[in-house]
Design a protein around this motif. Structure first.
Motif, PDB file in Angstrom:
ATOM      1  N   GLY A 287       0.811  -1.214   0.000  1.00  0.00           N
ATOM      2  CA  GLY A 287       0.000   0.000   0.000  1.00  0.00           C
ATOM      3  C   GLY A 287       0.841   1.260   0.000  1.00  0.00           C
ATOM      4  O   GLY A 287       0.443   2.290  -0.556  1.00  0.00           O
ATOM      5  N   LEU A 288       2.021   1.205   0.630  1.00  0.00           N
ATOM      6  CA  LEU A 288       2.943   2.331   0.615  1.00  0.00           C
ATOM      7  C   LEU A 288       3.553   2.517  -0.765  1.00  0.00           C
ATOM      8  O   LEU A 288       3.500   3.612  -1.341  1.00  0.00           O
ATOM      9  N   TYR A 289       4.115   1.455  -1.306  1.00  0.00           N
ATOM     10  CA  TYR A 289       4.850   1.570  -2.564  1.00  0.00           C
ATOM     11  C   TYR A 289       3.941   1.997  -3.718  1.00  0.00           C
ATOM     12  O   TYR A 289       4.325   2.817  -4.552  1.00  0.00           O
ATOM     13  N   LEU A 290       2.728   1.454  -3.752  1.00  0.00           N
ATOM     14  CA  LEU A 290       1.820   1.794  -4.857  1.00  0.00           C
ATOM     15  C   LEU A 290       1.273   3.214  -4.728  1.00  0.00           C
ATOM     16  O   LEU A 290       0.914   3.823  -5.735  1.00  0.00           O
ATOM     17  N   ARG A 291       1.210   3.726  -3.514  1.00  0.00           N
ATOM     18  CA  ARG A 291       0.738   5.103  -3.336  1.00  0.00           C
ATOM     19  C   ARG A 291       1.829   6.133  -3.665  1.00  0.00           C
ATOM     20  O   ARG A 291       1.549   7.321  -3.704  1.00  0.00           O
ATOM     21  N   LEU A 292       3.052   5.675  -3.893  1.00  0.00           N
ATOM     22  CA  LEU A 292       4.128   6.583  -4.268  1.00  0.00           C
ATOM     23  C   LEU A 292       4.253   6.758  -5.775  1.00  0.00           C
ATOM     24  O   LEU A 292       5.125   7.481  -6.255  1.00  0.00           O
ATOM     25  N   THR A 293       3.385   6.076  -6.531  1.00  0.00           N
ATOM     26  CA  THR A 293       3.476   6.151  -7.987  1.00  0.00           C
ATOM     27  C   THR A 293       2.091   5.982  -8.592  1.00  0.00           C
ATOM     28  O   THR A 293       1.133   5.639  -7.896  1.00  0.00           O
ATOM     29  N   ASP A 294       1.983   6.221  -9.878  1.00  0.00           N
ATOM     30  CA  ASP A 294       0.743   5.883 -10.578  1.00  0.00           C
ATOM     31  C   ASP A 294       1.026   5.139 -11.878  1.00  0.00           C
ATOM     32  O   ASP A 294       0.179   5.091 -12.771  1.00  0.00           O
ATOM     33  N   VAL A 295       2.227   4.530 -11.967  1.00  0.00           N
ATOM     34  CA  VAL A 295       2.564   3.620 -13.066  1.00  0.00           C
ATOM     35  C   VAL A 295       3.198   2.381 -12.450  1.00  0.00           C
ATOM     36  O   VAL A 295       4.198   2.492 -11.730  1.00  0.00           O
ATOM     37  N   ALA A 296       2.628   1.209 -12.694  1.00  0.00           N
ATOM     38  CA  ALA A 296       3.139  -0.012 -12.075  1.00  0.00           C
ATOM     39  C   ALA A 296       3.270  -1.133 -13.093  1.00  0.00           C
ATOM     40  O   ALA A 296       2.320  -1.444 -13.825  1.00  0.00           O
TER      41      ALA A 296
ATOM     42  N   ALA B  22      -1.743   3.063 -13.525  1.00  0.00           N
ATOM     43  CA  ALA B  22      -1.780   2.520 -14.880  1.00  0.00           C
ATOM     44  C   ALA B  22      -0.887   1.289 -14.891  1.00  0.00           C
ATOM     45  O   ALA B  22       0.230   1.321 -14.358  1.00  0.00           O
ATOM     46  N   ILE B  23      -1.354   0.183 -15.478  1.00  0.00           N
ATOM     47  CA  ILE B  23      -0.695  -1.109 -15.307  1.00  0.00           C
ATOM     48  C   ILE B  23      -0.001  -1.544 -16.587  1.00  0.00           C
ATOM     49  O   ILE B  23      -0.576  -1.499 -17.686  1.00  0.00           O
ATOM     50  N   LEU B  24       1.242  -2.011 -16.417  1.00  0.00           N
ATOM     51  CA  LEU B  24       2.004  -2.661 -17.470  1.00  0.00           C
ATOM     52  C   LEU B  24       2.334  -4.072 -17.012  1.00  0.00           C
ATOM     53  O   LEU B  24       2.531  -4.318 -15.812  1.00  0.00           O
TER      54      LEU B  24
ATOM     55  N   ASN C  26     -10.830  -2.708 -21.196  1.00  0.00           N
ATOM     56  CA  ASN C  26     -11.273  -1.326 -20.999  1.00  0.00           C
ATOM     57  C   ASN C  26     -10.101  -0.334 -20.980  1.00  0.00           C
ATOM     58  O   ASN C  26     -10.255   0.813 -20.600  1.00  0.00           O
ATOM     59  N   GLY C  27      -8.912  -0.837 -21.355  1.00  0.00           N
ATOM     60  CA  GLY C  27      -7.782   0.058 -21.549  1.00  0.00           C
ATOM     61  C   GLY C  27      -7.003   0.420 -20.311  1.00  0.00           C
ATOM     62  O   GLY C  27      -6.236   1.381 -20.324  1.00  0.00           O
TER      63      GLY C  27
ATOM     64  N   GLU D  45      -2.722  12.719 -19.725  1.00  0.00           N
ATOM     65  CA  GLU D  45      -4.112  12.390 -20.033  1.00  0.00           C
ATOM     66  C   GLU D  45      -4.292  10.898 -20.275  1.00  0.00           C
ATOM     67  O   GLU D  45      -5.259  10.287 -19.809  1.00  0.00           O
ATOM     68  N   VAL D  46      -3.362  10.293 -21.002  1.00  0.00           N
ATOM     69  CA  VAL D  46      -3.431   8.842 -21.243  1.00  0.00           C
ATOM     70  C   VAL D  46      -3.328   8.094 -19.922  1.00  0.00           C
ATOM     71  O   VAL D  46      -4.092   7.149 -19.665  1.00  0.00           O
ATOM     72  N   ARG D  47      -2.395   8.505 -19.094  1.00  0.00           N
ATOM     73  CA  ARG D  47      -2.214   7.849 -17.794  1.00  0.00           C
ATOM     74  C   ARG D  47      -3.459   8.002 -16.940  1.00  0.00           C
ATOM     75  O   ARG D  47      -3.915   7.028 -16.304  1.00  0.00           O
ATOM     76  N   ARG D  48      -4.048   9.178 -16.915  1.00  0.00           N
ATOM     77  CA  ARG D  48      -5.253   9.408 -16.111  1.00  0.00           C
ATOM     78  C   ARG D  48      -6.398   8.520 -16.575  1.00  0.00           C
ATOM     79  O   ARG D  48      -7.115   7.927 -15.751  1.00  0.00           O
ATOM     80  N   LYS D  49      -6.579   8.392 -17.885  1.00  0.00           N
ATOM     81  CA  LYS D  49      -7.669   7.557 -18.405  1.00  0.00           C
ATOM     82  C   LYS D  49      -7.458   6.086 -18.058  1.00  0.00           C
ATOM     83  O   LYS D  49      -8.415   5.369 -17.742  1.00  0.00           O
ATOM     84  N   MET D  50      -6.205   5.612 -18.104  1.00  0.00           N
ATOM     85  CA  MET D  50      -5.932   4.225 -17.722  1.00  0.00           C
ATOM     86  C   MET D  50      -6.245   3.994 -16.250  1.00  0.00           C
ATOM     87  O   MET D  50      -6.823   2.964 -15.875  1.00  0.00           O
ATOM     88  N   ILE D  51      -5.878   4.953 -15.423  1.00  0.00           N
ATOM     89  CA  ILE D  51      -6.142   4.828 -13.982  1.00  0.00           C
ATOM     90  C   ILE D  51      -7.638   4.778 -13.711  1.00  0.00           C
ATOM     91  O   ILE D  51      -8.120   3.918 -12.967  1.00  0.00           O
ATOM     92  N   GLU D  52      -8.386   5.675 -14.315  1.00  0.00           N
ATOM     93  CA  GLU D  52      -9.835   5.704 -14.119  1.00  0.00           C
ATOM     94  C   GLU D  52     -10.486   4.415 -14.620  1.00  0.00           C
ATOM     95  O   GLU D  52     -11.390   3.867 -13.983  1.00  0.00           O
ATOM     96  N   ALA D  53     -10.005   3.925 -15.764  1.00  0.00           N
ATOM     97  CA  ALA D  53     -10.566   2.686 -16.317  1.00  0.00           C
ATOM     98  C   ALA D  53     -10.289   1.505 -15.389  1.00  0.00           C
ATOM     99  O   ALA D  53     -11.147   0.627 -15.207  1.00  0.00           O
ATOM    100  N   GLY D  54      -9.104   1.475 -14.776  1.00  0.00           N
ATOM    101  CA  GLY D  54      -8.779   0.397 -13.856  1.00  0.00           C
ATOM    102  C   GLY D  54      -9.661   0.399 -12.626  1.00  0.00           C
ATOM    103  O   GLY D  54     -10.130  -0.654 -12.173  1.00  0.00           O
ATOM    104  N   GLN D  55      -9.925   1.578 -12.087  1.00  0.00           N
ATOM    105  CA  GLN D  55     -10.774   1.659 -10.898  1.00  0.00           C
ATOM    106  C   GLN D  55     -12.224   1.302 -11.234  1.00  0.00           C
ATOM    107  O   GLN D  55     -12.922   0.683 -10.430  1.00  0.00           O
ATOM    108  N   GLU D  56     -12.672   1.662 -12.425  1.00  0.00           N
ATOM    109  CA  GLU D  56     -14.011   1.254 -12.875  1.00  0.00           C
ATOM    110  C   GLU D  56     -14.093  -0.262 -13.020  1.00  0.00           C
ATOM    111  O   GLU D  56     -15.087  -0.887 -12.651  1.00  0.00           O
ATOM    112  N   ALA D  57     -13.037  -0.862 -13.580  1.00  0.00           N
ATOM    113  CA  ALA D  57     -13.026  -2.312 -13.768  1.00  0.00           C
ATOM    114  C   ALA D  57     -13.086  -3.038 -12.427  1.00  0.00           C
ATOM    115  O   ALA D  57     -13.811  -4.029 -12.279  1.00  0.00           O
TER     116      ALA D  57
END
Length: 437
Positions: A315-324, A347-349, A367-368, A391-403
């Motif tokens: 939970g610490l490490y993932l909250r320090l970034t938004d690309v994983a 955003a997940i790779l 869902n991207g 913008e691309v990163r934000r859309k991926m993050i939002e799509a992941g939380q929706e999923a």
């Protein structure tokens, strides 16, 4: 393999296990020397208890390691809420620490007895469980056969079968049938998993979805999070999490390729923290400056890598970034669960070897919210693209939380499946004197 031969094979497994049982101490001693066994609690592996059995009905949960343990925590809390005692076994020291942190006195933790008749019988004689609930894919023949002999219902929850496991069982259909027929119920993660369990002789089988989606987001110490954010300041970050051998070197190469263009900090969180001395040495040999969480090293402007060598701090490490980047997918095989990074806004790779979480990745990719990379070079390009395209990163993050939101519901479905087994225990628990519950 005929059915008669399958029964003979299981009988042989029992007698061979009994014969080698006295020699197992050396195996456990070796694991203890490597930090994989708790020396002080080694007797639990032989079925000897280290805690008193509560009065009244009791459910035995078994979860192999951290991931499986996390998935059944909400289910354990629900059963405890009904006044039913829980003993939870696992096989790793890291999962034992997670149980202590997340469940406290809600469940009694024991290390799982070795799958030999003396150990399993001793464990069952003492704990006398009314119900056994096994997480995901932990199929231990002797344990299952002993529970069957005692007519203790055993249920597999969050069940899944990897391609490799299914192929192995399919080669021995009569052996599979002799084992899986002992399961009172299988609650599978997906339709594909349900079909596989049915093909191996399990009946009945139902589908719940993935229990890990219904878990709470991993917690964080807010003071530690704030401290790291202050140290990182405006630097861009990405994380390689749940990595296996080879993937840490790939993450180091990505960092070297991108650090000048991105003022980059890379966070690496290996799946097995005991490898971190070797990982640090490898990264330093590449010319990288490493800060380790266990040493409380500060992240300075010169720090290249924050090495997350602790347990229970995802939970610490993932909250320090938004690309994983989620590991065991480029150089390992099977993948790791991407739910936590999606839940926490990353955003997940991932590499393409995600057979064990195929449906989850398909949902996220559809869902991207997740992208698959083929190699280290493609990973570097993906990290750079996401870090430089807000913008691309934000859309991926939002799509992941929706999923993640759409995939929820496994906990309620699992509880519905368990109701015929836990409702009588709930009634029995309520009839006990209050002080005995």
């Amino acid at each position: 393999m005929t059915r008669v031969f399958a029964r003979a094979a299981l009988s042989g497994y029992r007698w061979v296990g009994t014969a080698v049982y006295p020699l197992v101490w050396s195996y456990l001693a070796l694991r203890a020397a490597r930090g994989k066994e708790d020396r002080a609690r080694r007797q639990e592996r032989y079925g000897f208890p280290s805690a008193a059995r509560p009065q009244g009905p009791l459910v035995w949960f078994h979860a192999a390691s951290v991931g499986e343990t996390m998935s059944v925590i909400p289910l354990i809390k629900e059963i405890h809420r009904r006044g039913i005692a829980v003993v939870l076994t696992s096989g790793t020291t890291t999962s034992a620490r997670v149980v202590a942190e997340r469940l406290g006195d809600i469940a009694i933790h024991q290390y799982v007895p070795l799958d030999f008749k003396p150990a399993v019988s001793r464990f069952l004689d003492y704990w006398e469980p009314d119900l056994a609930i096994i997480a995901e894919s932990e199929i231990w023949p002797m344990t299952i056969m002993e529970l069957g002999k005692r007519h203790i219902p055993q249920i597999l929850v969050n069940g899944r079968l990897s391609d490799r496991s299914f192929a192995r069982w399919r080669k021995r259909p009569n052996l599979a049938d002799a084992i899986f027929e002992n399961l009172a119920l299988v609650i599978a993660q997906s339709e594909a998993d349900a079909e596989r369990f049915s093909a191996l002789g399990a009946l009945p089988v139902m589908v719940s979805g993935n229990l890990k989606v219904d878990t709470d987001a991993p917690p964080v110490d807010s003071a530690v999070l704030r401290q790291y954010r202050q140290q990182i300041e405006t630097r861009k970050t990405w994380a390689a999490i749940s990595t296996f051998e080879g993937e840490e070197a790939a993450a180091g190469s990505v960092h070297l390729a991108l650090k000048e263009r991105n003022a980059l900090l890379t966070i690496i969180v290996p799946r097995h923290p005991e490898r971190c001395d070797a990982i640090e040495a490898m990264l330093v040999a590449k010319g990288l400056t490493v800060a380790r969480r266990t040493r409380n090293d500060p992240v300075t402007p010169e720090t290249d890598i924050l090495l997350g060598d602790t347990v229970g701090e995802m939970g610490l490490y993932l909250r320090l970034t938004d690309v994983a980047f989620v590991g065991r997918s480029l150089f390992g095989e099977g993948g790791q669960n991407p739910i936590e990074p999606a839940m926490l806004g990353c955003a997940i790779l991932s590499g393409g070897n995600v057979q064990n979480f195929r449906e989850t990745y398909q949902t996220l990719a559809k869902n991207g919210s997740a992208k698959i990379v083929r190699d280290t070079e493609m990973l570097a390009k993906g990290v750079h693209y996401l870090l430089t395209n807000d913008e691309v990163r934000r859309k991926m993050i939002e799509a992941g939380q929706e999923a993640v939101h759409e995939m929820r519901g496994a906990l309620s479905a699992t509880i519905r499946g368990l109701e015929p087994y836990i409702n009588p225990l709930t009634v029995k628990a309520r009839l006990l004197p209050r002080d005995d519950v």
